[in-house]
Design an enzyme around this catalytic site. Structure first.
Site, mmCIF file in Angstrom:
data_model
loop_
_atom_site.group_PDB
_atom_site.id
_atom_site.type_symbol
_atom_site.label_atom_id
_atom_site.label_comp_id
_atom_site.label_asym_id
_atom_site.label_seq_id
_atom_site.Cartn_x
_atom_site.Cartn_y
_atom_site.Cartn_z
ATOM 1 N N GLU A 105 -12.882 -1.954 16.489
ATOM 2 C CA GLU A 105 -11.860 -2.907 16.888
ATOM 3 C C GLU A 105 -11.268 -2.499 18.231
ATOM 4 O O GLU A 105 -11.564 -1.427 18.757
ATOM 5 C CB GLU A 105 -10.768 -3.005 15.817
ATOM 6 C CG GLU A 105 -11.290 -3.555 14.489
ATOM 7 C CD GLU A 105 -10.210 -3.718 13.440
ATOM 8 O OE1 GLU A 105 -9.089 -3.207 13.658
ATOM 9 O OE2 GLU A 105 -10.480 -4.337 12.409
ATOM 10 N N ARG B 191 0.747 -0.476 18.594
ATOM 11 C CA ARG B 191 -0.073 0.002 17.471
ATOM 12 C C ARG B 191 -1.545 -0.300 17.733
ATOM 13 O O ARG B 191 -1.919 -1.423 18.064
ATOM 14 C CB ARG B 191 0.370 -0.684 16.183
ATOM 15 C CG ARG B 191 -0.481 -0.331 14.975
ATOM 16 C CD ARG B 191 -0.001 -1.074 13.750
ATOM 17 N NE ARG B 191 -0.356 -2.481 13.793
ATOM 18 C CZ ARG B 191 -1.429 -3.011 13.198
ATOM 19 N NH1 ARG B 191 -2.273 -2.240 12.551
ATOM 20 N NH2 ARG B 191 -1.661 -4.301 13.258
ATOM 21 N N THR C 245 0.333 -6.042 2.965
ATOM 22 C CA THR C 245 -0.922 -5.362 2.637
ATOM 23 C C THR C 245 -1.985 -6.358 2.197
ATOM 24 O O THR C 245 -3.137 -6.301 2.639
ATOM 25 C CB THR C 245 -0.690 -4.323 1.524
ATOM 26 O OG1 THR C 245 0.166 -3.294 2.010
ATOM 27 C CG2 THR C 245 -2.007 -3.693 1.078
ATOM 28 N N HIS D 215 0.082 -10.306 17.232
ATOM 29 C CA HIS D 215 -1.359 -10.366 17.029
ATOM 30 C C HIS D 215 -1.902 -11.472 17.928
ATOM 31 O O HIS D 215 -1.395 -12.595 17.919
ATOM 32 C CB HIS D 215 -1.691 -10.662 15.563
ATOM 33 C CG HIS D 215 -3.121 -10.381 15.223
ATOM 34 N ND1 HIS D 215 -4.160 -11.153 15.685
ATOM 35 C CD2 HIS D 215 -3.692 -9.409 14.468
ATOM 36 C CE1 HIS D 215 -5.310 -10.670 15.235
ATOM 37 N NE2 HIS D 215 -5.050 -9.609 14.503
ATOM 38 N N LYS E 264 10.107 -7.769 -4.266
ATOM 39 C CA LYS E 264 10.968 -8.923 -4.008
ATOM 40 C C LYS E 264 10.372 -10.214 -4.550
ATOM 41 O O LYS E 264 11.084 -11.116 -4.977
ATOM 42 C CB LYS E 264 11.231 -9.037 -2.510
ATOM 43 C CG LYS E 264 12.260 -10.092 -2.156
ATOM 44 C CD LYS E 264 12.853 -9.884 -0.781
ATOM 45 C CE LYS E 264 11.849 -10.054 0.316
ATOM 46 N NZ LYS E 264 12.506 -10.054 1.637
ATOM 47 N N GLY F 297 -8.631 -6.561 8.802
ATOM 48 C CA GLY F 297 -9.589 -5.732 9.514
ATOM 49 C C GLY F 297 -10.086 -4.503 8.790
ATOM 50 O O GLY F 297 -11.266 -4.375 8.484
ATOM 51 N N GLY F 298 -9.203 -3.551 8.475
ATOM 52 C CA GLY F 298 -9.654 -2.340 7.804
ATOM 53 C C GLY F 298 -8.724 -1.165 8.023
ATOM 54 O O GLY F 298 -7.552 -1.335 8.360
ATOM 55 N N SER G 164 -2.436 0.950 10.726
ATOM 56 C CA SER G 164 -1.232 0.640 9.942
ATOM 57 C C SER G 164 -1.394 0.966 8.467
ATOM 58 O O SER G 164 -0.561 1.654 7.873
ATOM 59 C CB SER G 164 -0.848 -0.828 10.115
ATOM 60 O OG SER G 164 -1.935 -1.668 9.797
ATOM 61 N N ASP H 185 14.164 -5.939 5.447
ATOM 62 C CA ASP H 185 15.191 -5.507 4.498
ATOM 63 C C ASP H 185 15.449 -4.001 4.553
ATOM 64 O O ASP H 185 16.595 -3.559 4.591
ATOM 65 C CB ASP H 185 14.791 -5.896 3.068
ATOM 66 C CG ASP H 185 14.569 -7.393 2.918
ATOM 67 O OD1 ASP H 185 15.125 -8.160 3.710
ATOM 68 O OD2 ASP H 185 13.818 -7.785 2.015
ATOM 69 N N HIS I 36 3.447 -9.960 14.593
ATOM 70 C CA HIS I 36 2.555 -9.374 13.600
ATOM 71 C C HIS I 36 3.021 -8.038 13.033
ATOM 72 O O HIS I 36 2.887 -7.788 11.844
ATOM 73 C CB HIS I 36 1.178 -9.203 14.235
ATOM 74 C CG HIS I 36 0.117 -8.670 13.318
ATOM 75 N ND1 HIS I 36 -0.218 -9.291 12.139
ATOM 76 C CD2 HIS I 36 -0.669 -7.569 13.405
ATOM 77 C CE1 HIS I 36 -1.182 -8.612 11.538
ATOM 78 N NE2 HIS I 36 -1.466 -7.555 12.276
ATOM 79 N N ARG J 106 -4.168 -4.813 21.792
ATOM 80 C CA ARG J 106 -3.572 -6.084 21.396
ATOM 81 C C ARG J 106 -2.492 -6.585 22.358
ATOM 82 O O ARG J 106 -2.359 -7.785 22.568
ATOM 83 C CB ARG J 106 -2.967 -5.953 19.988
ATOM 84 C CG ARG J 106 -4.011 -5.895 18.909
ATOM 85 C CD ARG J 106 -3.375 -5.739 17.547
ATOM 86 N NE ARG J 106 -4.387 -5.812 16.496
ATOM 87 C CZ ARG J 106 -4.130 -5.661 15.210
ATOM 88 N NH1 ARG J 106 -2.898 -5.408 14.812
ATOM 89 N NH2 ARG J 106 -5.094 -5.750 14.314
ATOM 90 N N ALA K 60 -3.825 -8.065 5.082
ATOM 91 C CA ALA K 60 -4.499 -7.286 6.126
ATOM 92 C C ALA K 60 -6.002 -7.493 6.030
ATOM 93 O O ALA K 60 -6.600 -7.307 4.977
ATOM 94 C CB ALA K 60 -4.154 -5.804 5.971
ATOM 95 N N ALA L 40 0.820 -1.216 0.000
ATOM 96 C CA ALA L 40 0.000 0.000 0.000
ATOM 97 C C ALA L 40 0.851 1.263 0.000
ATOM 98 O O ALA L 40 0.557 2.225 -0.708
ATOM 99 C CB ALA L 40 -0.933 0.002 1.213
#
Length: 533
Positions: free
Chosen positions: A121, A382, A46, A240, A38, A51-52, A387, A219, A347, A286, A49, A18
């Site tokens: 969430e 987070r 991305t 997670h 890569k 949830g939203g 994210s 990386d 995660h 989390r 993912a 993203a």
């Protein structure tokens, strides 16, 4: 010394999730862009993912509330200015995604008017999560990919590993591009660029158990560190709480949105336990949920805990969580009737390459966006669905800064060719595999959800031994995908451990039994790079 194939572009973007694709689309009307992937273009965090994306669309919600929730989840370590900047840009960035065709779920209100379906969430006080069923990342990735593939100024280099960022003795504080490894032709090439952006994602592959795809090997963080950039808060690795526990379910997440819609954590007998750990119960942040599950598993000697949403109607479950329903059903688990076995898994990396609000690093012409970067948004933990938001917001910020520098000249000095004349092909790939497994196992055991001083010291000693072995190996054999990733993961492991050893408290995602209390003053852990000194 052998010659090296050289490519040229205005902007080199290393990473195709993203963050990277958004930056490419924001720049391509003015610049010639190369996007380095890569693996295949779509393979990255991305895509997985679920949830939203958090953004204030509800009239009952507010940016101030989004800011307050994020600060609370970050355990006092968020940069409030960064949080406010991100939250205030969220709605316009989501509208940008909507214009690119991202199909966020909609519903009709009591007047029959279509509006976005917003879910809630852990850590959020309001429903503010835009989502595309339970596959939001896939929807974002697909929509951005379609636009990128159609743009004449965006050139895709698939199956290329970035090896190292390039500097020159006449411009030591300037990034001039990168050496890259063409995996198809198995040789090293050089991409010269006026601007370079790291959008390589996180480093959770450093742990034995992770929800991340195989490409998440740190990386960008490792390359930036070797090039002299500072990193920050690397000790904060988010686990997670709910990864599907099944031998055939590698990396499959059970989204936090299930708990937002009423699912609860329980033991095998159905008894709930989250109320014993936090007054918010199953909607706690989390870090608290992951530690609670880890504690219950160790206390009872169990391999997993359970997440139960079977009290909801089957129609509701299948409509809102179709991918999870199908995946679990394919493994013999009917989530409309039975609880889901779950375990925590590495995660998300809350730390990374230190940047400003324009995504600029310590090195001139080098940017870092998304999970690879430390912006100050996440603090010590987070909050869910911030994210992907960070990816888009800081991609837009980086694009704005780069577009303001259109007149910046290209550095034309000759770059040394990659020299492979003194190395040979390895016939002992098993050595790399052994080191790889050793690293991931001791990082899980010693630098996981719960840490101690002795565990961190043991981890560092093993890292130092591995670094010497890898250095010797790297000096004698031609590069390969596994060697490059191992080299980067060992670098990231060292940064994680050194940051963890510097933090003499427990805060957010960093829990040390030798320092169980949180200090009154919250300080960011910064490892200063050569450029910033």
């Amino acid at each position: 010394m052998s010659s090296t194939v050289e490519h040229r572009c205005d902007v080199l973007i290393i990473g195709s999730g993203a963050a990277g694709l958004s930056l490419a689309l924001k720049l391509a009307h003015k610049y010639n862009v190369i996007v380095l992937s890569k693996s295949t273009l779509s393979e990255g965090s991305t895509r997985y993912a679920q949830g939203g994306i958090a953004a204030v669309f509800d009239e009952q919600d507010s940016i101030e509330s989004h800011v307050a929730d994020t600060l609370d989840a970050g355990a006092g370590l968020c940069d409030e200015e960064a949080v406010r900047f991100t939250a205030s840009q969220a709605k316009s960035c989501m509208e940008w995604l909507i214009n690119y065709g991202v199909p966020f779920d909609q519903e009709k209100d009591e007047h029959g008017v279509e509006r976005f379906h917003l879910t809630r969430e852990g850590g959020h006080s309001h429903r503010r999560i835009l989502h595309a069923a339970d596959a939001t990342g896939h929807a974002v990735q697909t929509s951005l990919q379609e636009a990128v593939l159609q743009h004449p100024n965006i050139h895709l280099f698939e199956r290329y590993n970035a090896i190292d960022l390039v500097r020159h003795k006449d411009a030591p504080n300037q990034c001039l591009g990168a050496y890259v490894w063409n995996r198809k032709k198995e040789h090293v090439e050089f991409i010269r660029s006026r601007f370079t952006a790291l959008a390589t994602g996180g480093a959770s592959k450093v742990y034995q158990y992770t929800s991340n795809p195989d490409v998440s090997s740190g990386d960008g963080i490792a390359m930036a560190w070797r090039a002299g950039c500072s990193v920050a808060n690397m000790e904060f690795n988010q686990f997670h709480p709910t990864c599907l526990f099944h031998p055939e379910a590698k990396n499959f997440l059970i989204t936090e949105a299930l708990r937002g819609e009423g699912a609860f954590l329980c033991h095998a007998d159905g008894s709930k336990f989250m109320h014993k750990f936090d007054p918010r119960g199953d909607l706690a942040p989390r870090d608290i949920v992951a530690r609670a599950i880890d504690y219950e598993m160790k206390r009872l000697g169990k391999d997993c805990m359970y997440l139960d949403i079977s009290h909801k109607s089957a129609d509701f479950i299948v409509k809102h969580f179709p991918n999870i329903y199908r995946k679990c059903r394919s493994l013999g688990i009917d989530i409309t009737r039975h609880p889901i076995p779950v375990v925590p898994a590495a995660h998300y990396s809350c730390g990374g390459v230190k940047t400003d609000f324009n995504a600029k690093t310590d090195l001139d012409n080098l940017y870092a966006i998304g999970e690879v970067a430390y912006t100050g948004l996440h603090g010590a933990n987070r909050m869910a669905s911030n994210s992907l938001l960070e990816c888009i917001v800081f991609a837009h910020a980086a694009a704005k800064d780069i577009l303001a520098k259109q007149d910046k000249p290209v550095f034309e000095q000759e770059i040394p060719a990659w020299d492979e004349s003194q190395v040979g092909n390895s016939d002992e790939e098993v050595v790399i595999q052994h080191n790889w497994h050793e690293l991931r196992l001791f990082m899980w055991d010693y630098v996981g959800i719960v840490r101690t001083n002795k565990r961190l010291e043991r981890a560092l000693r093993r890292i130092e031994l591995l670094q010497q072995e890898i250095h010797d190996y790297y000096a004698n054999f031609r590069v390969s995908n596994n060697l490059l990733e191992l080299r980067n993961l060992v670098t990231v492991a060292e940064l994680i451990v050194r940051c963890a050893m510097n933090r003499k408290e427990s805060r957010g995602l960093h829990y040390n039994l030798d320092y169980p209390d949180m200090l009154d003053e919250a300080k960011v852990t910064v490892l200063a790079g050569r450029v910033s000194r």
